[in-house]
Design a protein around this motif. Structure first.
Motif, PDB file in Angstrom:
ATOM      1  N   ALA A   1      24.179 -12.284   4.721  1.00  0.00           N
ATOM      2  CA  ALA A   1      23.372 -13.350   5.320  1.00  0.00           C
ATOM      3  C   ALA A   1      23.790 -14.716   4.788  1.00  0.00           C
ATOM      4  O   ALA A   1      23.894 -15.690   5.544  1.00  0.00           O
ATOM      5  N   ALA A   2      24.036 -14.803   3.479  1.00  0.00           N
ATOM      6  CA  ALA A   2      24.440 -16.073   2.881  1.00  0.00           C
ATOM      7  C   ALA A   2      25.811 -16.528   3.364  1.00  0.00           C
ATOM      8  O   ALA A   2      26.096 -17.733   3.390  1.00  0.00           O
ATOM      9  N   LEU A   3      26.665 -15.580   3.730  1.00  0.00           N
ATOM     10  CA  LEU A   3      27.959 -15.948   4.301  1.00  0.00           C
ATOM     11  C   LEU A   3      27.790 -16.837   5.527  1.00  0.00           C
ATOM     12  O   LEU A   3      28.623 -17.715   5.793  1.00  0.00           O
ATOM     13  N   GLN A   4      26.715 -16.617   6.271  1.00  0.00           N
ATOM     14  CA  GLN A   4      26.501 -17.397   7.482  1.00  0.00           C
ATOM     15  C   GLN A   4      26.140 -18.847   7.157  1.00  0.00           C
ATOM     16  O   GLN A   4      26.350 -19.743   7.963  1.00  0.00           O
ATOM     17  N   VAL A   5      25.581 -19.060   5.963  1.00  0.00           N
ATOM     18  CA  VAL A   5      25.334 -20.429   5.498  1.00  0.00           C
ATOM     19  C   VAL A   5      26.636 -21.048   5.015  1.00  0.00           C
ATOM     20  O   VAL A   5      26.990 -22.169   5.384  1.00  0.00           O
ATOM     21  N   GLY A   6      27.371 -20.305   4.189  1.00  0.00           N
ATOM     22  CA  GLY A   6      28.612 -20.818   3.631  1.00  0.00           C
ATOM     23  C   GLY A   6      29.682 -21.106   4.667  1.00  0.00           C
ATOM     24  O   GLY A   6      30.453 -22.052   4.530  1.00  0.00           O
ATOM     25  N   LYS A   7      29.716 -20.304   5.723  1.00  0.00           N
ATOM     26  CA  LYS A   7      30.744 -20.537   6.742  1.00  0.00           C
ATOM     27  C   LYS A   7      30.521 -21.877   7.433  1.00  0.00           C
ATOM     28  O   LYS A   7      31.475 -22.550   7.838  1.00  0.00           O
ATOM     29  N   GLY A   8      29.249 -22.286   7.548  1.00  0.00           N
ATOM     30  CA  GLY A   8      28.968 -23.597   8.127  1.00  0.00           C
ATOM     31  C   GLY A   8      29.457 -24.718   7.238  1.00  0.00           C
ATOM     32  O   GLY A   8      29.997 -25.721   7.712  1.00  0.00           O
ATOM     33  N   ALA A   9      29.291 -24.559   5.908  1.00  0.00           N
ATOM     34  CA  ALA A   9      29.707 -25.603   4.979  1.00  0.00           C
ATOM     35  C   ALA A   9      31.226 -25.811   5.012  1.00  0.00           C
ATOM     36  O   ALA A   9      31.707 -26.943   5.092  1.00  0.00           O
ATOM     37  N   ILE A  10      31.995 -24.721   4.972  1.00  0.00           N
ATOM     38  CA  ILE A  10      33.448 -24.860   4.937  1.00  0.00           C
ATOM     39  C   ILE A  10      34.000 -25.276   6.297  1.00  0.00           C
ATOM     40  O   ILE A  10      35.075 -25.872   6.390  1.00  0.00           O
ATOM     41  N   ALA A  11      33.259 -25.003   7.359  1.00  0.00           N
ATOM     42  CA  ALA A  11      33.734 -25.354   8.697  1.00  0.00           C
ATOM     43  C   ALA A  11      33.344 -26.769   9.115  1.00  0.00           C
ATOM     44  O   ALA A  11      33.803 -27.243  10.167  1.00  0.00           O
ATOM     45  N   LEU A  12      32.515 -27.450   8.323  1.00  0.00           N
ATOM     46  CA  LEU A  12      32.038 -28.779   8.731  1.00  0.00           C
ATOM     47  C   LEU A  12      33.169 -29.756   9.090  1.00  0.00           C
ATOM     48  O   LEU A  12      33.083 -30.423  10.125  1.00  0.00           O
TER      49      LEU A  12
ATOM     50  N   ALA B   1      29.979 -18.754  -2.005  1.00  0.00           N
ATOM     51  CA  ALA B   1      31.272 -18.843  -2.687  1.00  0.00           C
ATOM     52  C   ALA B   1      32.338 -18.046  -1.943  1.00  0.00           C
ATOM     53  O   ALA B   1      33.469 -18.505  -1.756  1.00  0.00           O
ATOM     54  N   ILE B   2      31.975 -16.839  -1.501  1.00  0.00           N
ATOM     55  CA  ILE B   2      32.923 -16.011  -0.745  1.00  0.00           C
ATOM     56  C   ILE B   2      33.319 -16.701   0.552  1.00  0.00           C
ATOM     57  O   ILE B   2      34.489 -16.729   0.934  1.00  0.00           O
ATOM     58  N   ALA B   3      32.320 -17.279   1.234  1.00  0.00           N
ATOM     59  CA  ALA B   3      32.606 -17.967   2.499  1.00  0.00           C
ATOM     60  C   ALA B   3      33.540 -19.152   2.284  1.00  0.00           C
ATOM     61  O   ALA B   3      34.460 -19.389   3.079  1.00  0.00           O
ATOM     62  N   LEU B   4      33.308 -19.913   1.215  1.00  0.00           N
ATOM     63  CA  LEU B   4      34.143 -21.079   0.947  1.00  0.00           C
ATOM     64  C   LEU B   4      35.585 -20.676   0.647  1.00  0.00           C
ATOM     65  O   LEU B   4      36.531 -21.352   1.065  1.00  0.00           O
ATOM     66  N   LEU B   5      35.752 -19.552  -0.043  1.00  0.00           N
ATOM     67  CA  LEU B   5      37.098 -19.081  -0.360  1.00  0.00           C
ATOM     68  C   LEU B   5      37.808 -18.527   0.864  1.00  0.00           C
ATOM     69  O   LEU B   5      38.936 -18.917   1.183  1.00  0.00           O
ATOM     70  N   LEU B   6      37.148 -17.607   1.566  1.00  0.00           N
ATOM     71  CA  LEU B   6      37.785 -16.940   2.697  1.00  0.00           C
ATOM     72  C   LEU B   6      37.908 -17.860   3.898  1.00  0.00           C
ATOM     73  O   LEU B   6      38.910 -17.833   4.610  1.00  0.00           O
ATOM     74  N   GLY B   7      36.878 -18.672   4.149  1.00  0.00           N
ATOM     75  CA  GLY B   7      36.908 -19.556   5.311  1.00  0.00           C
ATOM     76  C   GLY B   7      38.030 -20.563   5.246  1.00  0.00           C
ATOM     77  O   GLY B   7      38.662 -20.883   6.258  1.00  0.00           O
ATOM     78  N   ALA B   8      38.300 -21.054   4.050  1.00  0.00           N
ATOM     79  CA  ALA B   8      39.374 -22.040   3.903  1.00  0.00           C
ATOM     80  C   ALA B   8      40.744 -21.425   4.121  1.00  0.00           C
ATOM     81  O   ALA B   8      41.701 -22.116   4.465  1.00  0.00           O
ATOM     82  N   ALA B   9      40.849 -20.121   3.934  1.00  0.00           N
ATOM     83  CA  ALA B   9      42.144 -19.454   4.055  1.00  0.00           C
ATOM     84  C   ALA B   9      42.480 -19.068   5.491  1.00  0.00           C
ATOM     85  O   ALA B   9      43.620 -18.729   5.801  1.00  0.00           O
ATOM     86  N   LEU B  10      41.482 -19.109   6.391  1.00  0.00           N
ATOM     87  CA  LEU B  10      41.714 -18.708   7.778  1.00  0.00           C
ATOM     88  C   LEU B  10      42.164 -19.887   8.631  1.00  0.00           C
ATOM     89  O   LEU B  10      41.846 -21.037   8.344  1.00  0.00           O
ATOM     90  N   ALA B  11      42.895 -19.598   9.669  1.00  0.00           N
ATOM     91  CA  ALA B  11      43.374 -20.630  10.584  1.00  0.00           C
ATOM     92  C   ALA B  11      42.301 -20.904  11.638  1.00  0.00           C
ATOM     93  O   ALA B  11      42.219 -20.218  12.648  1.00  0.00           O
ATOM     94  N   GLY B  12      41.461 -21.880  11.380  1.00  0.00           N
ATOM     95  CA  GLY B  12      40.407 -22.229  12.328  1.00  0.00           C
ATOM     96  C   GLY B  12      39.087 -21.556  11.994  1.00  0.00           C
ATOM     97  O   GLY B  12      39.041 -20.550  11.281  1.00  0.00           O
ATOM     98  N   TRP B  13      38.006 -22.117  12.528  1.00  0.00           N
ATOM     99  CA  TRP B  13      36.679 -21.594  12.211  1.00  0.00           C
ATOM    100  C   TRP B  13      36.294 -20.406  13.085  1.00  0.00           C
ATOM    101  O   TRP B  13      35.503 -19.565  12.673  1.00  0.00           O
ATOM    102  N   ARG B  14      36.838 -20.303  14.281  1.00  0.00           N
ATOM    103  CA  ARG B  14      36.420 -19.228  15.189  1.00  0.00           C
ATOM    104  C   ARG B  14      36.746 -17.822  14.662  1.00  0.00           C
ATOM    105  O   ARG B  14      35.913 -16.910  14.776  1.00  0.00           O
ATOM    106  N   PRO B  15      37.940 -17.594  14.096  1.00  0.00           N
ATOM    107  CA  PRO B  15      38.189 -16.254  13.528  1.00  0.00           C
ATOM    108  C   PRO B  15      37.198 -15.883  12.426  1.00  0.00           C
ATOM    109  O   PRO B  15      36.852 -14.704  12.276  1.00  0.00           O
ATOM    110  N   PHE B  16      36.749 -16.868  11.673  1.00  0.00           N
ATOM    111  CA  PHE B  16      35.789 -16.581  10.616  1.00  0.00           C
ATOM    112  C   PHE B  16      34.442 -16.160  11.203  1.00  0.00           C
ATOM    113  O   PHE B  16      33.757 -15.290  10.667  1.00  0.00           O
TER     114      PHE B  16
END
Length: 398
Positions: A28-39, A154-169
């Protein structure tokens, strides 16, 4: 924790089931973190101001502001395990549809669905933990549970930054949340504790009692101010690091993950300190003081980039003392036995109110007057948090 929150307990603790429940919170928290790294990417793609982009984060919390106690009532009425699975399913669907969004309003709409799922997860999961954790293990279990938010972010910030674009995340998160629906249903074998014959009128009366009791209100107030402080910094940390330190998005994600991850250690430390007799109000006051001073320094002072980063780590790490302390106290202040889920719902309502105020307030003042202006809401929230901690001293002594 006391029986006011859950009643009879299973013995011994079902640690495998505990791991699944805590991991569900992390999802559930990943869904918060993915928004932060995708901003940054979302601002570019949809042409958003920092204040508008803040709603990517705050829409979750806006639902929680009005839905905390109703979610607690639903858990009490329909069962914590069922609603935990339902919340994860909502996260999966919202993330899947969001990955296809071609406009900002549509993306926000899917974030509403995710927000509903998030709310169910964070209210149902601790209620479920109360039934599968033996009394001697509760402080430790809730210290671990309280780390779900910084851990997931923390997991979202690490993994999200490594992906090409926000949609795959977004797609990856949909698959993960769907998998956890099955894990909860098949790995957490816990009989539902649904009261027989409890009318909605009786539930409404219990909700009013919870919302008007001093102890639950003060705990909710503590979480309002903690969340305001925490998300005022965490929501914009990647952007802040990129603008203040001049780092690329991947580096900003990694540094942000380290800072946010320090909060996990604070949560675990709180569980250990409480087990050794530490005063709850003092842990809350300590967290508020350190977060206020370091937050003001990060936003307002012209410090070297590495000092700014280290202050962010200290802000997050010591701040982690508060969530475990507050959540672990829900059973101590519930107005009567059986109202633990509603007390937790009210506390999460406070948490979400802070999440609404923090990112929007900081985004607004930064857009208007630059990063140093963000020190003003941080200072106000910190002083109020110390007042609440002092008032809770009397509640815990009663």
């Amino acid at each position: 924790m006391t029986a006011a929150l859950a009643g009879p307990q299973a013995a011994p603790t079902r640690w495998t089931a505990v791991a699944v429940v805590v991991a569900s919170g992390v999802v559930a928290a990943l869904q918060v973190g993915k928004g932060a790294i995708a901003l940054p990417a979302l601002r570019t793609e949809f042409g958003l101001s920092l204040e508008s982009a803040g709603w990517i984060m705050s829409v979750f919390a806006l639902l929680g502001v009005v839905g905390g106690i109703p979610a607690g009532a639903a858990v009490a009425r329909f069962g914590d395990r069922r609603l935990l699975a339902l919340g994860l399913a909502a996260l999966a669907l919202g993330s899947a549809v969001g990955s296809t969004a071609g406009s900002f309003p549509l993306l926000l709409g899917t974030r509403v669905l995710e927000g509903l799922g998030f709310l169910l997860v964070v209210v149902a999961a601790p209620a479920l933990l109360q039934r599968i954790v033996a009394a001697p293990d509760r402080d430790l279990a809730f210290g671990i549970w309280s780390a779900f938010m910084p851990g997931g972010m923390a997991i979202a910030l690490l993994l999200g930054a490594a992906l090409a674009g926000w949609r795959p995340f977004w797609i990856a998160n949909a698959v993960l949340a769907g998998a956890f629906v099955l894990l909860v249903l098949f790995a957490v074998r816990a009989r539902e504790r649904v009261p027989d014959g409890l009318s909605w009128r009786e539930i409404g009366g219990d909700a009013v009692l919870t919302a008007t009791s001093r102890g639950p209100l003060l705990l909710a107030g503590a979480f309002v101010l903690y969340s305001l402080l925490y998300f005022a910094l965490a929501s914009f940390l990647p952007v802040l690091l990129m603008e203040r330190m001049g780092v690329a998005v991947a580096a900003a994600g990694a540094l942000s993950a380290v800072a946010v991850g320090a909060n996990v250690l604070g949560n675990l430390a709180a569980g250990l300190l409480l087990g050794r007799g530490a005063a709850r109000w003092m842990l809350i006051a300590t967290a508020a003081t350190v977060m206020t001073l370091t937050g003001i320094a990060v936003f307002a002072l012209p410090l070297p980039p590495m000092v700014v980063f280290l202050l962010c780590v200290l802000f997050s790490g010591v701040g982690g003392l508060l969530p475990a302390t507050v959540l672990g106290a829900a059973g101590l202040v519930a107005p009567k036995p059986g109202l633990g889920p509603m007390t937790l719902g009210l506390i999460m309502q406070g948490s979400n109110l802070g999440q609404v105020i923090g990112p929007v307030a900081v985004g607004g003042v930064v857009d208007a007057a630059g990063w140093p202006a963000a020190a003003v809401p941080v200072a106000v929230a910190g002083v109020l948090a110390l007042v609440v901690a002092t008032l809770l001293r009397g509640v815990f002594r009663a």
